[in-house]
Design an enzyme around this catalytic site. Structure first.
Site, PDB file in Angstrom:
ATOM      1  NE  ARG A   1     -66.789   5.800  12.623  1.00 40.55           N
ATOM      2  CZ  ARG A   1     -68.086   6.087  12.580  1.00 40.55           C
ATOM      3  NH1 ARG A   1     -68.458   6.863  11.426  1.00 40.55           N
ATOM      4  NH2 ARG A   1     -69.041   6.039  13.516  1.00 40.55           N
TER       5      ARG A   1
ATOM      6  N   GLY B   1     -70.791  -1.559  26.153  1.00 42.74           N
ATOM      7  CA  GLY B   1     -72.017  -1.037  25.448  1.00 42.74           C
ATOM      8  C   GLY B   1     -72.467   0.070  26.279  1.00 42.74           C
TER       9      GLY B   1
END
Ligand code: UD1
Ligand code: CA
Length: 444
Positions: free
Chosen positions: A18, A79
């Site tokens: 992002r 993760g």
């Protein structure tokens, strides 16, 4: 009571898509220093016996930025639990407290980390201590599910949470402290049966509870745990870190006339009774002694300023600028790798590069040290009490002796003896009546 030592693992394997950047997210700077370094600096205050940063494949630039702290590579981003497992090699055999931090949560303070570690030492001896906060907008954060006694039961990720769990305002900031003796066992049991199909670190809490181990929450203010995921959040974090640095400068005895316009680096050092005017920027490596005044619109980096000196307005001190006690550096003056001795004055429109200026010397307006010939840099030495007339060019290497005077507008290419006068410019010729005759000839 003696306590075991602390180890720290910083997770930074995410690309930070992002940010829309070629630079890994954790290398984006805050107050001029990569985010991940802020986390390492805070961790260092705890004197950890082991530290590791978990990076993704190809993130050699992150590894270089954190060195000498070792970077371990998490081959695939499976993760946060998998990321901590990637650091197991570094933690092998460690039985103290393990702090897990995120590289994109750079505003965390050592005090908060210490609170968490101390909570781990309390009587109920929690297996996991989690940092919680109550954000104005809980959004997609993991929710902390607490029992009536205040103990932590589990963490549910937003995607996996029920409607009632999503109403919980207490969220997971991401920072966790594990009892090292039980961490390996817990993380070995984390699976990926969840909405994202990832190995969640947060599952360690439920696993600990299932084994009858206590888990606990320590709360922190939102400003300290904000995560940086995009450029707008980077700007928000910059604002918060600058507020902290301004506050610290004032608490240490500096006056900031308009604090919101002054920008600091984490290593800026200001003495007592320093006065900083509006719109001043401190880059890295600046040390300012007591009673210095820095007037409006100055830019300093890699510079030291001794007691009682006056800088600016509109001055630029570049790396290697050393300003002596009581010296004056005025408007539109740039100093690079230059040393001004006590009481020297360089007040207007001047470039000083690779030079030394003796005590009480006066450098006139518009003086330039010509230190670069396109290939190499040379030095200019100006003696104590020398006077450099305005608009002079000093072509280095060149020495102006103590007490010497350089006539205004000179281009000095040869050394000048102490107490001598040098004038190196075209001699003035006056032609009486010439201008009037000229005008008359044009009128015809
Ligand atoms: C995580 C927490 C969430 C918490 C939030 C706080 C989990 C499962 N969830 O969610 O409860 O509220 O942070 O900001 O932990 N990383 C790796 N390797 C991986 C995955 C992540 O190193 O395989 C690193 C990322 O670079 C980042 C950090 O771990 O620094 C957190 O990962 P991210 O995916 O951003 O977790 P969130 O979804 O924000
Ligand atoms: Ca995140």
């Amino acid at each position: 009571m003696t306590h075991s030592s602390v180890a720290a693992v910083i997770l930074a394997a995410g690309k930070g898509s992002r940010m829309k950047s070629d630079l890994p997210k954790v290398l984006h700077p805050l107050a001029g220093r990569p985010m991940v370094r802020h986390v390492l600096d805070a961790v260092a205050k705890l004197n950890p016996s082991r530290v590791a940063v978990v990076v993704g494949p190809g993130m050699e630039n992150v590894a270089a930025a954190v060195a000498p702290v070792p970077a371990v590579v998490q081959t695939k981003q499976l993760g946060t639990a998998d990321a901590v497992r990637a650091a197991f090699g570094v933690l092998k055999g460690f039985e103290g407290d393990v702090i897990v931090l995120y590289g994109d949560t750079p505003l965390i303070t050592p005090e908060t980390m210490m609170k968490m570690v101390e909570r781990q030492w309390e009587g109920d001896n929690p297996a996991v201590v989690v940092l919680g906060f109550r954000p104005a907008d809980p959004g997609a954060y993991g929710r902390l599910i607490v029992n009536p006694a205040g103990g932590l039961e589990k963490i549910v990720e937003h995607l996996d949470a029920s409607a009632s769990e999503r109403k919980v305002g207490l969220c997971n900031a991401g920072l966790m402290v594990f009892d090292g003796k039980r961490m390996f066992e817990l993380l070995d049991h984390v699976d990926c049966n969840n909405a994202k199909g990832e190995y969640y670190l947060t599952d360690a809490v439920g696993l600990a509870r299932a084994r009858g181990y206590a888990c606990a929450v320590v709360e922190a203010p939102e400003a300290e745990v904000m995560g940086v995921n995009c450029r707008a959040e980077l700007a928000e974090a910059e604002k918060l870190i600058q507020q902290r640095l301004r506050r610290a400068a004032m608490d240490n005895g500096a006056t900031l006339t308009d604090p919101d316009t002054v920008y600091f680096s984490p290593d800026t050092k200001l003495g007592r009774d320093v006065v900083v005017g509006p719109s001043v920027v401190f880059g890295p490596g600046v040390t300012v002694a007591d009673r210095v005044e820095i007037k409006a619109f100055c830019h300093l980096e890699g510079a030291t300023v001794a007691e009682g000196a006056t800088i600016g307005p509109y001055a630029r001190l570049r790396p290697g600028a050393e300003i002596g006690p009581g010296a004056h550096v005025g408007n539109f003056v740039e100093i690079k790798n230059g040393k001004l001795a006590q009481g020297a004055k360089v007040n207007h429109l001047t470039y000083i590069g690779d030079a030394t200026i003796g005590a009480k010397a006066n450098v006139g307006a518009g003086t330039i040290t010509c230190n670069y010939d396109g290939f190499s840099k040379s030095r200019t030495e100006i003696g104590a009490g020398a006077f450099i007339g305005s608009n002079s060019s000093l072509v280095a290497p060149v020495k102006i002796g103590d007490g010497a005077i350089v006539g205004a507008g000179s281009v000095v290419v040869k050394d000048v003896e102490a107490d001598a006068l040098t004038v190196a410019r075209g001699r003035q010729q006056n032609y009486d009546g010439w201008a009037a005759r000229f005008r008359a000839s044009k009128k015809k």
